[in-house]
Scaffold this motif. Sequence first.
Motif, PDB file in Angstrom:
ATOM      1  N   ILE A 163      11.717  -5.527  -2.473  1.00 15.79           N
ATOM      2  CA  ILE A 163      11.966  -4.661  -1.326  1.00 15.79           C
ATOM      3  C   ILE A 163      10.718  -4.613  -0.453  1.00 15.79           C
ATOM      4  O   ILE A 163       9.602  -4.488  -0.955  1.00 15.79           O
ATOM      5  N   SER A 164      10.926  -4.732   0.846  1.00 22.99           N
ATOM      6  CA  SER A 164       9.847  -4.537   1.810  1.00 22.99           C
ATOM      7  C   SER A 164      10.189  -3.322   2.661  1.00 22.99           C
ATOM      8  O   SER A 164      11.278  -3.250   3.234  1.00 22.99           O
ATOM      9  N   ILE A 165       9.270  -2.377   2.710  1.00 20.27           N
ATOM     10  CA  ILE A 165       9.464  -1.162   3.512  1.00 20.27           C
ATOM     11  C   ILE A 165       8.510  -1.249   4.695  1.00 20.27           C
ATOM     12  O   ILE A 165       7.289  -1.225   4.519  1.00 20.27           O
ATOM     13  N   ILE A 166       9.067  -1.377   5.892  1.00 16.53           N
ATOM     14  CA  ILE A 166       8.235  -1.640   7.066  1.00 16.53           C
ATOM     15  C   ILE A 166       8.321  -0.449   8.013  1.00 16.53           C
ATOM     16  O   ILE A 166       9.328  -0.235   8.673  1.00 16.53           O
ATOM     17  N   ASP A 167       7.247   0.348   8.025  1.00 14.14           N
ATOM     18  CA  ASP A 167       7.226   1.578   8.814  1.00 14.14           C
ATOM     19  C   ASP A 167       6.181   1.456   9.924  1.00 14.14           C
ATOM     20  O   ASP A 167       4.982   1.453   9.654  1.00 14.14           O
ATOM     21  N   PRO A 168       6.624   1.341  11.178  1.00 19.67           N
ATOM     22  CA  PRO A 168       5.670   1.124  12.274  1.00 19.67           C
ATOM     23  C   PRO A 168       4.630   2.242  12.409  1.00 19.67           C
ATOM     24  O   PRO A 168       3.559   2.011  12.964  1.00 19.67           O
ATOM     25  N   PHE A 169       4.922   3.443  11.893  1.00 16.51           N
ATOM     26  CA  PHE A 169       3.935   4.523  11.983  1.00 16.51           C
ATOM     27  C   PHE A 169       2.618   4.142  11.295  1.00 16.51           C
ATOM     28  O   PHE A 169       1.555   4.641  11.671  1.00 16.51           O
ATOM     29  N   LEU A 170       2.701   3.269  10.279  1.00 13.47           N
ATOM     30  CA  LEU A 170       1.475   2.893   9.570  1.00 13.47           C
ATOM     31  C   LEU A 170       0.480   2.185  10.491  1.00 13.47           C
ATOM     32  O   LEU A 170      -0.731   2.228  10.256  1.00 13.47           O
ATOM     33  N   LEU A 171       0.988   1.522  11.511  1.00 18.90           N
ATOM     34  CA  LEU A 171       0.089   0.796  12.413  1.00 18.90           C
ATOM     35  C   LEU A 171      -0.698   1.728  13.334  1.00 18.90           C
ATOM     36  O   LEU A 171      -1.704   1.312  13.913  1.00 18.90           O
ATOM     37  N   THR A 172      -0.239   2.958  13.463  1.00 21.62           N
ATOM     38  CA  THR A 172      -0.914   3.865  14.403  1.00 21.62           C
ATOM     39  C   THR A 172      -2.318   4.218  13.938  1.00 21.62           C
ATOM     40  O   THR A 172      -3.146   4.645  14.737  1.00 21.62           O
ATOM     41  N   THR A 173      -2.604   4.036  12.650  1.00 26.11           N
ATOM     42  CA  THR A 173      -3.940   4.383  12.158  1.00 26.11           C
ATOM     43  C   THR A 173      -4.858   3.157  12.051  1.00 26.11           C
ATOM     44  O   THR A 173      -5.954   3.240  11.516  1.00 26.11           O
ATOM     45  N   LYS A 174      -4.391   2.019  12.560  1.00 31.20           N
ATOM     46  CA  LYS A 174      -5.194   0.795  12.481  1.00 31.20           C
ATOM     47  C   LYS A 174      -6.089   0.673  13.710  1.00 31.20           C
ATOM     48  O   LYS A 174      -5.699   1.065  14.820  1.00 31.20           O
TER      49      LYS A 174
END
Lengths: 382, 382
Positions: free
Chosen positions: B173-184
């Motif tokens: 399973i791959s869980i891809i949550d664009p919110f994670l990119l906001t802290t990059k």
Amino acid sequence: MTLTVRKFSVPEIFFGRGSLKYAGLCAKRLGAEKIFLVSDEGLEKSGWVDRVFELIEDEHLKCFYFSDVVANPRDFQVQEGARLYIEEGCDVVMAIGGGSPMDAAKGIALVASNGGTVHEYEGANRIQRPLPPMVFIPSTGGSGSDVSQFTIVNDVRRRVKMSIISRTLVPNISIIDPFLLTTKSRPLVIAAAIDAMAHAVESYVSLLASPFTEIHSLKAIELIFKHLPRAVETGSIDALENLCIASTSAGMAFSNASLGMDHALAHSLGGMLDAVHGLIHPVLLPHVMRYNLPACREKIAKIGEIVLGRRLKNIDETAHGGIEKLAEYCEALNVSTRLRDIVPDRSELPRLCRMAVNDSCLLTNPRPATWEDMLRICEDAW
Amino acid sequence: MTLTVRKFSVPEIFFGRGSLKYAGLCAKRLGAEKIFLVSDEGLEKSGWVDRVFELIEDEHLKCFYFSDVVANPRDFQVQEGARLYIEEGCDVVMAIGGGSPMDAAKGIALVASNGGTVHEYEGANRIQRPLPPMVFIPSTGGSGSDVSQFTIVNDVRRRVKMSIISRTLVPNISIIDPFLLTTKSRPLVIAAAIDAMAHAVESYVSLLASPFTEIHSLKAIELIFKHLPRAVETGSIDALENLCIASTSAGMAFSNASLGMDHALAHSLGGMLDAVHGLIHPVLLPHVMRYNLPACREKIAKIGEIVLGRRLKNIDETAHGGIEKLAEYCEALNVSTRLRDIVPDRSELPRLCRMAVNDSCLLTNPRPATWEDMLRICEDAW
């Protein structure tokens, strides 16, 4: 574009001319010792079933063969298959054929592992326990059952086609060999390709469409529009291969985005009148697209752009032009485009629509519809 | 178009803003009782690791946390992780992070289940036994490790990045949550997106490309070209989400079609000099595309059509125009575009190319190349 959470799930795919040869090996890799093989008379006659027996023997696996399946497969056939699966001590389900044997095989795998009757699982996400491994080999380039989360089984008593939808219904492996289409009759190739076209169109405008499904929907529309006429005229393997690609793409799309009103009606027609599934879409799809237009103008214009090969003056013209072009395209294939050819008795339409309004596929139709809305559409199409 | 048999395999995908919330549930569905969680300091600081701990606790699961991972993850880190996985009695591997923690997590899952050392599995299809279930959560929109059959691990003694390729390395399973990119950070977003662009371009022209991978490659190129500048300027979640879609599409493509010479060289540079993977492509990719041009003119022209927004007078002009446009695009991102910034000592180039010529990725490059060909390309890029 704001997305809520979308799921995308497809089986492992072996694609290409001659890929059938991996059938036995794939089953073995999934731990098979005794395969429950589902197919039908058509595939037997064309020699493909014997070829699969050979491939299974090559891997020193045992096999129980089940072919008691008809078009629009029946609930009692599924129950009998499940009983035999258990009695014979099988451990992998393999299907080779069109949508009917594949959907029957899924139903068998479901009941054999989860118990009870197939009716208990009607609707979405009602399967609790894992299914046995499944290796599917489509022979028609249409149903997409080999890659999808759907199985459609006929409830004989209620004369309803039940949609059963669950991620666990995605087969483990799909083996897609375009050579299998070379032994299909033209009408079957057409019916299957039009079914795939309807999958592509309905999944594209579905409320559950995502960027991962949309590109597959559009690719399928493009390929079917381009290659079906040549496949019908010449039977060329190149054209048939492109139909297989299209059907697989459309299957990946609708499996994850679901369908719409055209399929809701088609399932009810299949249940009520045992109509050939693929031949329902030319009758209904353009009407459903016209109804849906206000809810998805840009998307239908995008379909228009593909089938027309260009954009017209504005979005509305391109969308309308696309719908008309699709309707003409179906007519040119010499299939019926009037609902009266499928439902001779117009007074049956209300019952049809009252049934179809409860089909799961209607939930993702881009424009909400009551049974009366659907009746108007069917009256127009009649 | 004649295809030989092509395989296509992708994990089940959960995509969308907020999809991270399914992390614990997904692990549970795969039978987890004690999760081996891999991440790194960056993700800890941004708070995502704590959030995953909560989600795991919500499902009443246990967890062992492993963060001894660096960029270009090392073989000894993988071995230590595998030892701890067994010692702690874990049953599911979860990774949250960029390519490095995810690749390390795959290596750990591999060694924990198949034994020996990670070096024994270098190359394609050398893994015999099944891996523990894997749930991956990418945080950078670039590596595609969460959907791919690849893991890249640094052999410290040889200073080589080993490519390990196997269908069993595709996470469940791959869980891809664009919110994670906001802290990059912006540089990380750029490096990751350029990596995805390189995946898309190389998979598109790969000798193993198929209709199922090509549409994903092209979609990724289109989306990155359109949305990366806005993502960098504004950090808008909409733009970041589109980068996630692109990265996932590019991942599905290269996982099944493999890559080419640019990645062969990039792996060697990573092994020799510990270079930041994503920043190698702006330096090399345009040069590799020029070299490959005679072998895939139409495909590079198709890329040109996408990045230029139109076709130029003929195929050659469109192809060349596309390559130049891509080179300009990288320059505008203010990243280095000369190889000397990565390899200050020009005399190291021959060793680099002698190493890269043995990388698995070169096998699918559309135009064959000797190490001397690669040296000429590197000299041009220097």
